[in-house]
Design a protein around this motif. Sequence first.
Motif, PDB file in Angstrom:
ATOM      1  N   MET A   2       0.826  -1.188   0.000  1.00  0.00           N
ATOM      2  CA  MET A   2       0.000   0.000   0.000  1.00  0.00           C
ATOM      3  C   MET A   2       0.872   1.254   0.000  1.00  0.00           C
ATOM      4  O   MET A   2       1.854   1.319   0.725  1.00  0.00           O
ATOM      5  N   ALA A   3       0.469   2.206  -0.756  1.00  0.00           N
ATOM      6  CA  ALA A   3       1.195   3.473  -0.819  1.00  0.00           C
ATOM      7  C   ALA A   3       0.921   4.283   0.449  1.00  0.00           C
ATOM      8  O   ALA A   3      -0.170   4.221   1.028  1.00  0.00           O
ATOM      9  N   SER A   4       1.901   5.049   0.856  1.00  0.00           N
ATOM     10  CA  SER A   4       1.735   5.909   2.026  1.00  0.00           C
ATOM     11  C   SER A   4       0.779   7.049   1.716  1.00  0.00           C
ATOM     12  O   SER A   4       0.835   7.662   0.649  1.00  0.00           O
ATOM     13  N   LEU A   5      -0.108   7.332   2.652  1.00  0.00           N
ATOM     14  CA  LEU A   5      -1.017   8.468   2.547  1.00  0.00           C
ATOM     15  C   LEU A   5      -0.570   9.617   3.461  1.00  0.00           C
ATOM     16  O   LEU A   5      -1.276  10.619   3.580  1.00  0.00           O
ATOM     17  N   ASP A   6       0.591   9.466   4.093  1.00  0.00           N
ATOM     18  CA  ASP A   6       1.077  10.457   5.042  1.00  0.00           C
ATOM     19  C   ASP A   6       1.420  11.773   4.364  1.00  0.00           C
ATOM     20  O   ASP A   6       2.038  11.793   3.293  1.00  0.00           O
ATOM     21  N   PRO A  59       0.800  13.252  -0.578  1.00  0.00           N
ATOM     22  CA  PRO A  59       1.570  12.411  -1.505  1.00  0.00           C
ATOM     23  C   PRO A  59       1.290  12.735  -2.975  1.00  0.00           C
ATOM     24  O   PRO A  59       2.165  12.549  -3.827  1.00  0.00           O
ATOM     25  N   ALA A  60       0.090  13.257  -3.264  1.00  0.00           N
ATOM     26  CA  ALA A  60      -0.250  13.628  -4.642  1.00  0.00           C
ATOM     27  C   ALA A  60       0.301  15.002  -5.023  1.00  0.00           C
ATOM     28  O   ALA A  60       0.126  15.451  -6.154  1.00  0.00           O
ATOM     29  N   GLY A  61       0.959  15.674  -4.088  1.00  0.00           N
ATOM     30  CA  GLY A  61       1.562  16.963  -4.372  1.00  0.00           C
ATOM     31  C   GLY A  61       0.680  18.161  -4.082  1.00  0.00           C
ATOM     32  O   GLY A  61       1.063  19.299  -4.372  1.00  0.00           O
TER      33      GLY A  61
END
Length: 186
Positions: free
Chosen positions: A1-5, A30-32
Amino acid sequence: MASLDWKLLHSEYLYRDEWLTARKDRCITPAGKIVDPYYVLEYPGWVNALAIGEDGRAIMVRQYRQGFGQTLLEIPGGAMDPEDASPEVAVRRELLEETGHTFDNVVYLGETCPNAASSNNVMHMFLASGGKLVQEQQLDQNEEIEIVYLTLEEVKQLILNNGIKQSLHVTCVMYALLHMQQMKML
């Protein structure tokens, strides 16, 4: 799972007081995406306990809550002090101050976030049993607390009838009752 932090880019304190600290954060997801401002309230850790006396009755407290504007029935507890060595030390201190009781057994039930979206602290939950009245209450200057003794059946009925409004206290009572195997899981 990708980090959502989120990553903290900058933080600025807006207000600092013994009971409330407010800060304004600038973050990046994380999406910028830049999130600015994001307000966070800082509080010390809190402790509470379902307290059971030697006679098997729950030791509850009634006190006025200005934020809610009502007198509420609650379980004992409060903020951890900087000199408290641990959450257990803090809850034993709070129980003695608010109820005048010491307890033979204190079981840690875990922690919960009061409001993870905007507050940084945790509530440490306990089940205290074998309570003995050893002194008068030692209340803070702004506290006026009435002690109420209830059977565990009365406490369960309060939970089922939404008679305890403080959600952190409901959570602790539920964990304590489950620990004591007093409430059936659905």
